[in-house]
Design a protein around this motif. Sequence first.
Motif, PDB file in Angstrom:
ATOM      1  N   GLU A  15       0.830  -1.206   0.000  1.00 38.97           N
ATOM      2  CA  GLU A  15       0.000   0.000   0.000  1.00 38.97           C
ATOM      3  C   GLU A  15       0.864   1.256   0.000  1.00 38.97           C
ATOM      4  O   GLU A  15       0.548   2.243  -0.674  1.00 38.97           O
ATOM      5  N   SER A  16       1.961   1.236   0.740  1.00 38.36           N
ATOM      6  CA  SER A  16       2.871   2.382   0.777  1.00 38.36           C
ATOM      7  C   SER A  16       3.492   2.636  -0.593  1.00 38.36           C
ATOM      8  O   SER A  16       3.593   3.778  -1.040  1.00 38.36           O
ATOM      9  N   LEU A  17       3.905   1.568  -1.271  1.00 42.09           N
ATOM     10  CA  LEU A  17       4.486   1.710  -2.612  1.00 42.09           C
ATOM     11  C   LEU A  17       3.453   2.259  -3.591  1.00 42.09           C
ATOM     12  O   LEU A  17       3.764   3.110  -4.430  1.00 42.09           O
ATOM     13  N   LYS A  18       2.214   1.792  -3.493  1.00 41.50           N
ATOM     14  CA  LYS A  18       1.139   2.299  -4.358  1.00 41.50           C
ATOM     15  C   LYS A  18       0.926   3.791  -4.132  1.00 41.50           C
ATOM     16  O   LYS A  18       0.774   4.555  -5.087  1.00 41.50           O
ATOM     17  N   VAL A  24       1.847  -1.125 -10.242  1.00 40.49           N
ATOM     18  CA  VAL A  24       1.678  -2.545  -9.935  1.00 40.49           C
ATOM     19  C   VAL A  24       1.755  -3.350 -11.225  1.00 40.49           C
ATOM     20  O   VAL A  24       1.068  -3.059 -12.193  1.00 40.49           O
ATOM     21  N   VAL A  25       2.611  -4.364 -11.241  1.00 44.70           N
ATOM     22  CA  VAL A  25       2.733  -5.265 -12.381  1.00 44.70           C
ATOM     23  C   VAL A  25       1.862  -6.498 -12.151  1.00 44.70           C
ATOM     24  O   VAL A  25       1.172  -6.971 -13.035  1.00 44.70           O
ATOM     25  N   ILE A  33       4.063  -7.234  -7.016  1.00 44.17           N
ATOM     26  CA  ILE A  33       5.223  -6.913  -7.839  1.00 44.17           C
ATOM     27  C   ILE A  33       5.001  -5.544  -8.469  1.00 44.17           C
ATOM     28  O   ILE A  33       3.943  -5.267  -9.042  1.00 44.17           O
ATOM     29  N   PHE A  34       6.026  -4.691  -8.373  1.00 45.41           N
ATOM     30  CA  PHE A  34       5.977  -3.322  -8.868  1.00 45.41           C
ATOM     31  C   PHE A  34       7.135  -3.074  -9.829  1.00 45.41           C
ATOM     32  O   PHE A  34       8.171  -3.713  -9.721  1.00 45.41           O
ATOM     33  N   GLN A  51      12.099  -7.176  -2.009  1.00 51.04           N
ATOM     34  CA  GLN A  51      13.124  -7.893  -2.764  1.00 51.04           C
ATOM     35  C   GLN A  51      13.241  -7.223  -4.130  1.00 51.04           C
ATOM     36  O   GLN A  51      12.242  -6.800  -4.710  1.00 51.04           O
ATOM     37  N   TYR A  52      14.461  -7.157  -4.642  1.00 53.78           N
ATOM     38  CA  TYR A  52      14.724  -6.570  -5.954  1.00 53.78           C
ATOM     39  C   TYR A  52      15.023  -7.699  -6.930  1.00 53.78           C
ATOM     40  O   TYR A  52      15.698  -8.663  -6.578  1.00 53.78           O
ATOM     41  N   SER A  53      14.531  -7.567  -8.167  1.00 52.98           N
ATOM     42  CA  SER A  53      14.735  -8.638  -9.141  1.00 52.98           C
ATOM     43  C   SER A  53      14.681  -8.101 -10.569  1.00 52.98           C
ATOM     44  O   SER A  53      14.048  -7.093 -10.841  1.00 52.98           O
TER      45      SER A  53
END
Length: 58
Positions: A15-18, A24-25, A33-34, A51-53
Motif C-alpha cells: 500500500e505504501s508503494l502504491k 503494480v505489475v 510486484i511493482f 526484494q529486488y529482481s
Amino acid sequence: MKEKFLKTTDATTSESLKKLGFQVVSESNGIYIFLNTDKLQFSNIDKSKIQYSNILTF
C-alpha cells in the motif's frame, strides 16, 4: 545494473508503494510486484520487506 522489479509479500508495504506512485505489475496470492523506477524514493519504507529482481514470474 539496476533491478527492474520490486517484490513484497507485506500488504502494508504494498500500500505504501502504491501511494508513492509505483506501478503494480502483478498482485496475486499475497505477492505484490511493482516496476522499479529511479524517479521515486522510499526512505520511510522498511526495505527488509522488499526484494529486488530482474526476473518477472507469475
